[in-house]
Enzyme design. Structure first.
Site, short mmCIF file in Angstrom:
data_model
loop_
_atom_site.label_atom_id
_atom_site.label_comp_id
_atom_site.label_asym_id
_atom_site.label_seq_id
_atom_site.Cartn_x
_atom_site.Cartn_y
_atom_site.Cartn_z
N GLY A 33 2.74 -5.96 7.34
CA GLY A 33 1.57 -6.37 6.40
C GLY A 33 0.33 -7.23 7.73
O GLY A 33 -0.28 -6.46 8.41
N GLU A 64 7.66 0.80 15.62
CA GLU A 64 9.03 1.96 14.35
C GLU A 64 8.61 3.30 14.49
O GLU A 64 8.75 3.65 15.63
CB GLU A 64 8.32 1.38 13.51
CG GLU A 64 8.12 0.20 12.73
CD GLU A 64 8.13 -0.08 10.88
OE1 GLU A 64 7.48 0.04 10.77
OE2 GLU A 64 9.23 -0.93 10.76
N CYS A 108 -2.95 0.96 6.86
CA CYS A 108 -3.63 0.29 8.24
C CYS A 108 -4.21 1.20 8.97
O CYS A 108 -5.23 0.49 9.92
CB CYS A 108 -2.03 0.15 8.11
SG CYS A 108 -1.49 1.30 8.69
N THR A 119 -2.13 -9.26 9.49
CA THR A 119 -2.14 -10.03 11.23
C THR A 119 -2.51 -11.20 11.14
O THR A 119 -1.24 -11.56 11.77
CB THR A 119 -3.49 -9.84 11.64
OG1 THR A 119 -3.56 -8.22 12.10
CG2 THR A 119 -3.36 -10.16 13.30
N GLU A 120 -2.57 -11.75 9.47
CA GLU A 120 -2.39 -13.44 10.25
C GLU A 120 -1.16 -14.03 9.42
O GLU A 120 0.00 -14.37 9.46
CB GLU A 120 -3.63 -13.73 8.93
CG GLU A 120 -4.55 -14.23 9.36
CD GLU A 120 -4.19 -14.68 10.92
OE1 GLU A 120 -3.69 -16.15 10.91
OE2 GLU A 120 -5.26 -14.24 11.63
N ASN A 137 1.01 -1.49 -0.12
CA ASN A 137 0.28 0.10 -0.11
C ASN A 137 0.46 1.66 -0.09
O ASN A 137 0.46 2.56 -0.56
CB ASN A 137 -1.09 -0.19 0.69
CG ASN A 137 -0.10 0.11 2.19
OD1 ASN A 137 0.54 -1.18 2.95
ND2 ASN A 137 -1.06 0.98 3.50
N GLU A 194 4.48 -4.83 12.33
CA GLU A 194 3.44 -3.73 12.02
C GLU A 194 2.58 -4.88 11.08
O GLU A 194 2.18 -4.60 10.07
CB GLU A 194 3.94 -2.43 11.68
CG GLU A 194 5.38 -1.99 12.29
CD GLU A 194 4.59 -0.89 13.28
OE1 GLU A 194 3.71 -1.38 13.52
OE2 GLU A 194 5.38 -0.33 13.63
N GLY A 212 1.43 -12.00 9.86
CA GLY A 212 2.50 -11.70 11.06
C GLY A 212 2.75 -13.26 11.69
O GLY A 212 3.82 -12.85 12.46
P1 NAD Z 1 0.40 -9.40 3.34
O1 NAD Z 1 0.53 -9.55 4.98
O2 NAD Z 1 -0.65 -9.87 2.35
O3 NAD Z 1 1.92 -9.87 2.65
C1 NAD Z 1 2.89 -8.44 3.45
C2 NAD Z 1 3.80 -8.48 3.54
O4 NAD Z 1 4.72 -10.23 3.21
C3 NAD Z 1 4.30 -8.94 1.63
O5 NAD Z 1 5.65 -8.88 1.35
C4 NAD Z 1 4.23 -10.67 1.29
O6 NAD Z 1 4.96 -10.80 -0.23
C5 NAD Z 1 4.66 -10.78 2.35
N1 NAD Z 1 4.61 -12.41 2.85
C6 NAD Z 1 3.50 -13.33 2.89
N2 NAD Z 1 3.37 -13.89 3.45
C7 NAD Z 1 4.61 -14.54 3.82
C8 NAD Z 1 4.85 -15.54 4.80
N3 NAD Z 1 4.46 -15.89 5.41
N4 NAD Z 1 6.39 -15.74 5.30
C9 NAD Z 1 7.24 -14.23 4.50
N5 NAD Z 1 6.26 -13.05 4.31
C10 NAD Z 1 5.59 -12.92 3.47
O7 NAD Z 1 -0.10 -7.67 3.26
P2 NAD Z 1 -0.58 -6.87 2.43
O8 NAD Z 1 -1.28 -7.83 1.93
O9 NAD Z 1 1.03 -6.69 1.22
O10 NAD Z 1 -0.51 -5.71 2.84
C11 NAD Z 1 -1.80 -5.16 3.35
C12 NAD Z 1 -1.96 -5.14 5.29
O11 NAD Z 1 -0.84 -4.59 5.00
C13 NAD Z 1 -3.47 -5.05 6.04
O12 NAD Z 1 -3.58 -5.55 7.07
C14 NAD Z 1 -2.58 -3.96 6.46
O13 NAD Z 1 -3.32 -2.63 7.30
C15 NAD Z 1 -1.44 -4.36 6.55
N6 NAD Z 1 -0.52 -2.75 6.73
C16 NAD Z 1 0.28 -2.72 8.02
C17 NAD Z 1 0.95 -1.35 7.80
C18 NAD Z 1 1.17 -0.82 9.88
O14 NAD Z 1 1.69 -0.24 10.05
N7 NAD Z 1 0.75 -1.13 10.84
C19 NAD Z 1 1.09 -0.39 7.23
C20 NAD Z 1 0.37 -0.56 6.56
C21 NAD Z 1 0.12 -1.98 6.19
#
Ligand code: NAD
Length: 491
Positions: free
Chosen positions: A235, A469, A291, A237-238, A160, A257, A240
């Site tokens: 990224g 962060e 987010c 929650t799941e 995003n 995060e 993470g």
């Molecule tokens: P996502 O969790 O699908 O992917 C995030 C990253 O993780 C990507 O680079 C993805 O390729 C990687 N990834 C996926 N599976 C993995 C695994 N098993 N092991 C290691 N890496 C893996 O999230 P997204 O769809 O890219 O982003 C949207 C999410 O990010 C939303 O939930 C949003 O709230 C969150 N977000 C949080 C913040 C914050 O600061 N809290 C900021 C921006 C976005």
């Protein structure tokens, strides 16, 4: 290193900064699609697991042999200041790439390049001004606490806001003396490579920063490598949770995060005009793909109908359109898959008995036919337990509900698994402040929303994350403390 310092031209084969050279990826091929019109603007060869492993090994070796961690902090800072300048010089290219990849308006992307440069400059300044500590002595000795890097930090980012998310990890991790492996989302790999190029061209030692684009398989490979000393993840929650489980046996420190479902609370004594504008941009800015989006609107019952009319009037002013056009307030969703996800949630809302009182569909007209556009949507009439209220949608969908009194709204606001941010609108500052202290979230905005300072810590309570962060501690998060005791003084 055979670094190609010239900014990328679209249509070129995209090389990846891997270890000590720029190579073509040997992993899966990912097609680059512009969400504004569905057109393909190239393809990216992602990193193979073998390339990931050798980039991590090169990073480990660079962190041990390059003297980066041993450099005086002001010399590490010099490199980061230069990287910040390069981002500013390359602003147009970086902004255009982000907009092509994720559909943000060009104006917003340009602002995010400026933010990424500012973040990098901030951590350069922190790097050269942060002091070590001498603690009070309880005997005839001196005790000093030093802070040392973890070695190799893996930074994983979402699609995003790839520029600011990556800068927010790379800059403090490097400033703290680490090597960094960046694993961007496959959707926003090209802009992430170009951001990394700014750090590399600023004179980082060979191998200290690599970018390994790819999907979950590449993410799993970077997380599971034994040479990685710390994970910094932004990224969902799941994802993470999966990463936290994968690294738990190795006791790896993590910053996580994660997602949010942030409440925006409007009391009857608020400046309703200000609040209506704030609430609307809090959810619909960036097409809700933020987010901290204020996705749950809680309005004091006495003003509910009147206030919702104001929010609908503000929403009607939002112009979705070509992200390159000056007058577009929001672009398309970042991908066609993300639009499908939002549409699925609108269907669920209808099944749950909601009233869709704004949007709820794709905009009509030739300008929108080929892009991943979706109208800003308002959903009313749902119970607090409904999926639309409880789950993160990550799109332009606002769920609105009335409340009666402070206890009720506190329970509603804190009544999800998330805890990223909250907004409070009231002209009674004491009431708003006290309410802010009741919020189980990492950031509270009072009479404003989405103001973010790199100098203030940021992170989530509950399922919205772990660690913080930004701020001075944002650099310390990438170091471990070591206390040294020196005795043997005479007299
Ligand atoms: P996502 O969790 O699908 O992917 C995030 C990253 O993780 C990507 O680079 C993805 O390729 C990687 N990834 C996926 N599976 C993995 C695994 N098993 N092991 C290691 N890496 C893996 O999230 P997204 O769809 O890219 O982003 C949207 C999410 O990010 C939303 O939930 C949003 O709230 C969150 N977000 C949080 C913040 C914050 O600061 N809290 C900021 C921006 C976005």
């Amino acid at each position: 290193m055979t670094a190609d310092s010239s900014p990328l031209r679209l249509g070129d084969d995209i090389t990846l900064p891997l270890g000590t050279s720029w190579d073509l990826g040997e992993g899966a091929v990912f097609s680059l699609t512009n969400p504004a019109n569905g057109s393909s603007f190239g393809s990216l060869k992602t990193a193979s697991v073998t390339q990931v492993n050798s980039a991590i090994e090169a990073a480990n070796s660079a962190s041990q042999k390059s003297d980066w961690a041993q450099l005086p902090p002001h010399e590490r800072a010099t490199c980061l200041y230069r990287a910040s300048e390069l981002m500013t010089e390359r602003r147009d290219k970086l902004a255009m790439l982000q907009t092509l990849e994720n559909g943000k308006t060009l104006k917003e992307s340009q602002g995010q390049v400026t933010s990424a440069a500012g973040i990098t400059r901030y951590f350069a300044a922190v790097c050269e001004t942060l002091t070590e500590e001498i603690s009070p002595s309880r005997g005839n000795y001196l005790s000093a606490t030093m802070h040392e890097p973890y070695g190799v930090v893996t930074a994983i980012t979402p699609w995003n806001s790839p520029l600011t998310m990556a800068a927010q990890k790379i800059a403090p991790a490097l400033a703290a003396g680490n090597a960094v492996i960046l694993k961007p989302s496959e959707l926003t790999s090209v802009v992430s490579i170009e951001l990394a190029r700014c750090f590399i061209d600023a004179g980082l030692p060979d191998g200290l920063l690599s970018v390994v684009p790819g999907g979950a398989d590449v993410g799993e490979a970077v997380v599971s490598h034994d040479d990685v000393g710390m994970i910094s993840f932004t990224g969902g929650t799941e994802t993470g949770r999966r990463i936290a489980s994968a690294v738990a046996p190795r006791f790896l420190p993590t910053i996580l995060e994660l997602g949010g479902k942030s409440p925006n609370i409007v009391f009857a004594d608020a400046d309703l005009e200000l609040a209506a504008k704030g609430v609307t941009s809090a959810i619909f800015g960036s097409g809700g793909q933020s987010c901290v989006a204020g996705s749950r609107l809680l309005v004091e019952a006495a003003i509910y109908d009147e206030f919702m009319e104001r929010v609908k009037a503000e929403t009607a002013k939002i112009k979705a359109g070509d992200p390159l056009a000056e007058d577009s307030n929001i672009g398309p969703m970042a991908s066609f898959a993300q639009r499908e996800r939002v549409e699925k949630y609108v269907d669920i809302a209808k099944e749950e008995g909601a009233r869709i009182t704004a949007g709820g569909s794709r905009p009509e007209g030739a300008a929108y036919d080929k892009g991943a556009y979706f109208l800003p949507t308002i959903v009313e009439g749902l119970q607090p337990t409904s999926r639309l209220v409880q789950e993160e949608i990550f799109g332009a969908v606002l769920v609105a509900m009335p409340f009666e009194g402070a206890d009720h709204v506190t329970a509603l606001a804190n009544g999800t698994d998330f805890g990223l941010a909250a907004g409070i609108w009231s002209q009674d500052v004491t009431k708003a402040w006290n309410m802010g202290r009741q919020m189980q979230v990492g950031t509270v905005w009072i009479n404003t929303y989405k103001q973010l300072s790199i100098a203030a810590p940021f992170g989530g309570y509950k399922d919205s994350g772990l660690g913080r962060e930004k701020g001075l501690q944002g650099l310390r998060a990438y170091q471990q403390a070591k206390s040294l005791y020196l005795g043997g003084f005479q007299g």
